[in-house]
Motif scaffolding. Sequence first.
Motif, mmCIF file in Angstrom:
data_model
loop_
_atom_site.group_PDB
_atom_site.id
_atom_site.type_symbol
_atom_site.label_atom_id
_atom_site.label_comp_id
_atom_site.label_asym_id
_atom_site.label_seq_id
_atom_site.Cartn_x
_atom_site.Cartn_y
_atom_site.Cartn_z
ATOM 1 N N GLN A 48 0.832 -1.209 0.000
ATOM 2 C CA GLN A 48 0.000 0.000 0.000
ATOM 3 C C GLN A 48 0.864 1.256 0.000
ATOM 4 O O GLN A 48 0.547 2.237 -0.675
ATOM 5 C CB GLN A 48 -0.922 0.008 1.217
ATOM 6 C CG GLN A 48 -2.078 -0.927 1.099
ATOM 7 C CD GLN A 48 -2.964 -0.903 2.337
ATOM 8 O OE1 GLN A 48 -2.539 -0.500 3.414
ATOM 9 N NE2 GLN A 48 -4.195 -1.340 2.179
ATOM 10 N N ARG A 51 2.124 1.763 -3.516
ATOM 11 C CA ARG A 51 1.054 2.294 -4.373
ATOM 12 C C ARG A 51 0.819 3.773 -4.098
ATOM 13 O O ARG A 51 0.513 4.531 -5.021
ATOM 14 C CB ARG A 51 -0.234 1.507 -4.161
ATOM 15 C CG ARG A 51 -0.202 0.173 -4.822
ATOM 16 C CD ARG A 51 -1.520 -0.525 -4.699
ATOM 17 N NE ARG A 51 -1.481 -1.811 -5.368
ATOM 18 C CZ ARG A 51 -2.430 -2.709 -5.263
ATOM 19 N NH1 ARG A 51 -3.501 -2.463 -4.534
ATOM 20 N NH2 ARG A 51 -2.332 -3.864 -5.899
ATOM 21 N N ASP A 156 -12.051 -10.263 -9.725
ATOM 22 C CA ASP A 156 -10.647 -9.850 -9.550
ATOM 23 C C ASP A 156 -9.624 -10.925 -9.938
ATOM 24 O O ASP A 156 -9.037 -11.579 -9.096
ATOM 25 C CB ASP A 156 -10.434 -9.424 -8.107
ATOM 26 C CG ASP A 156 -9.139 -8.666 -7.923
ATOM 27 O OD1 ASP A 156 -8.546 -8.238 -8.919
ATOM 28 O OD2 ASP A 156 -8.733 -8.500 -6.761
ATOM 29 N N GLU A 160 -5.727 -7.708 -7.676
ATOM 30 C CA GLU A 160 -5.264 -6.337 -7.499
ATOM 31 C C GLU A 160 -5.906 -5.643 -6.307
ATOM 32 O O GLU A 160 -5.333 -4.721 -5.745
ATOM 33 C CB GLU A 160 -5.558 -5.533 -8.763
ATOM 34 C CG GLU A 160 -4.818 -6.038 -9.967
ATOM 35 C CD GLU A 160 -5.400 -5.537 -11.267
ATOM 36 O OE1 GLU A 160 -6.589 -5.177 -11.281
ATOM 37 O OE2 GLU A 160 -4.662 -5.514 -12.256
ATOM 38 N N LYS A 161 -7.088 -6.075 -5.928
ATOM 39 C CA LYS A 161 -7.808 -5.413 -4.839
ATOM 40 C C LYS A 161 -7.479 -6.011 -3.479
ATOM 41 O O LYS A 161 -8.029 -5.574 -2.474
ATOM 42 C CB LYS A 161 -9.308 -5.491 -5.092
ATOM 43 C CG LYS A 161 -9.732 -4.771 -6.345
ATOM 44 C CD LYS A 161 -11.195 -4.939 -6.603
ATOM 45 C CE LYS A 161 -11.578 -4.307 -7.929
ATOM 46 N NZ LYS A 161 -12.959 -4.584 -8.284
ATOM 47 N N ILE A 162 -6.621 -6.994 -3.429
ATOM 48 C CA ILE A 162 -6.264 -7.631 -2.159
ATOM 49 C C ILE A 162 -5.271 -6.728 -1.437
ATOM 50 O O ILE A 162 -4.186 -6.461 -1.941
ATOM 51 C CB ILE A 162 -5.652 -9.026 -2.395
ATOM 52 C CG1 ILE A 162 -6.633 -9.927 -3.132
ATOM 53 C CG2 ILE A 162 -5.222 -9.641 -1.085
ATOM 54 C CD1 ILE A 162 -6.044 -11.239 -3.556
ATOM 55 N N ASN A 163 -5.646 -6.263 -0.239
ATOM 56 C CA ASN A 163 -4.756 -5.392 0.522
ATOM 57 C C ASN A 163 -4.580 -5.826 1.972
ATOM 58 O O ASN A 163 -4.008 -5.100 2.762
ATOM 59 C CB ASN A 163 -5.240 -3.944 0.457
ATOM 60 C CG ASN A 163 -6.651 -3.790 0.938
ATOM 61 O OD1 ASN A 163 -7.227 -4.734 1.470
ATOM 62 N ND2 ASN A 163 -7.218 -2.615 0.765
ATOM 63 N N ALA A 167 -8.867 -9.601 3.168
ATOM 64 C CA ALA A 167 -9.264 -9.408 1.767
ATOM 65 C C ALA A 167 -8.835 -10.607 0.929
ATOM 66 O O ALA A 167 -9.537 -10.995 -0.015
ATOM 67 C CB ALA A 167 -8.656 -8.135 1.213
ATOM 68 N N TYR A 168 -7.694 -11.219 1.268
ATOM 69 C CA TYR A 168 -7.251 -12.415 0.540
ATOM 70 C C TYR A 168 -8.221 -13.575 0.781
ATOM 71 O O TYR A 168 -8.586 -14.290 -0.147
ATOM 72 C CB TYR A 168 -5.842 -12.802 0.965
ATOM 73 C CG TYR A 168 -5.333 -14.060 0.305
ATOM 74 C CD1 TYR A 168 -5.057 -14.088 -1.055
ATOM 75 C CD2 TYR A 168 -5.148 -15.227 1.039
ATOM 76 C CE1 TYR A 168 -4.598 -15.236 -1.665
ATOM 77 C CE2 TYR A 168 -4.692 -16.373 0.435
ATOM 78 C CZ TYR A 168 -4.414 -16.371 -0.915
ATOM 79 O OH TYR A 168 -3.971 -17.521 -1.515
ATOM 80 N N TRP A 171 -11.256 -12.911 -1.173
ATOM 81 C CA TRP A 171 -10.975 -13.182 -2.581
ATOM 82 C C TRP A 171 -11.036 -14.687 -2.865
ATOM 83 O O TRP A 171 -11.584 -15.113 -3.883
ATOM 84 C CB TRP A 171 -9.598 -12.621 -2.941
ATOM 85 C CG TRP A 171 -9.192 -12.836 -4.345
ATOM 86 C CD1 TRP A 171 -9.517 -12.079 -5.428
ATOM 87 C CD2 TRP A 171 -8.368 -13.896 -4.847
ATOM 88 N NE1 TRP A 171 -8.945 -12.589 -6.557
ATOM 89 C CE2 TRP A 171 -8.228 -13.706 -6.227
ATOM 90 C CE3 TRP A 171 -7.720 -14.976 -4.252
ATOM 91 C CZ2 TRP A 171 -7.483 -14.559 -7.025
ATOM 92 C CZ3 TRP A 171 -6.976 -15.819 -5.047
ATOM 93 C CH2 TRP A 171 -6.866 -15.613 -6.418
ATOM 94 N N LYS A 174 -14.648 -15.773 -2.982
ATOM 95 C CA LYS A 174 -15.276 -15.358 -4.245
ATOM 96 C C LYS A 174 -14.820 -16.234 -5.404
ATOM 97 O O LYS A 174 -15.621 -16.564 -6.293
ATOM 98 C CB LYS A 174 -14.949 -13.893 -4.540
ATOM 99 C CG LYS A 174 -15.699 -12.925 -3.679
ATOM 100 C CD LYS A 174 -15.356 -11.506 -4.055
ATOM 101 C CE LYS A 174 -16.082 -10.519 -3.170
ATOM 102 N NZ LYS A 174 -15.724 -9.134 -3.497
#
Length: 192
Positions: A48, A51, A156, A160-163, A167-168, A171, A174
């Motif tokens: 993060q 980024r 996804d 890319e949206k895993i932070n 979130a992992y 993911w 999903k």
Amino acid sequence: MLRSLVVARSLRPLPTACVRRGLRHAHTSPGASSVPDLNWDEFFRLRQQRRLWERLGALPCAMLGLCGGAAVFATLPVDPQQTFMGLDPLLLFGGCSLFSGALGFVIGPSVGRRWYRIISKDVAQALDKKEAEFFKHVKANRSDPSLSSASNPLPDFYGEKINSLQAYRRWLRKQREHERKGTFSLGAPKRK
């Protein structure tokens, strides 16, 4: 005699304080890596941060591109009687200046990443190493894209949206749900 004294001094063991701090310079093995090993929480935090550097690098590059384009196109001779492809030259030069600013904005994240790598070399190397491991996990656990449809879109694909770890895990759920919906509607077993 002097030579034997120098050799004897160079063979002395390091003080324990130096060994504890990891200050072994000449006594480390050549295969030892100086890249620190990151855990997953540190990896996501540093990712993060990188980024953020990339996003912040886009702003000065966009301003530099806009100002540079404006400076170049402002010095060109303008004949108001002539049109270029049916456009007024001032309008065309203004559009080209904006385009050069947009080009700077697009190039900016790569400049920001380079700044991040220059400022924190050791952390960047460890981040690259952990990111390669992360993408291996993503590649191994992502759903088959051929199972997607209008009612079952692919979530996804590159992660890319895993932070964070949460979130992992989200993911992963999903991806399994996408795979389950795709194989259920097709009636086919999971492909590998």
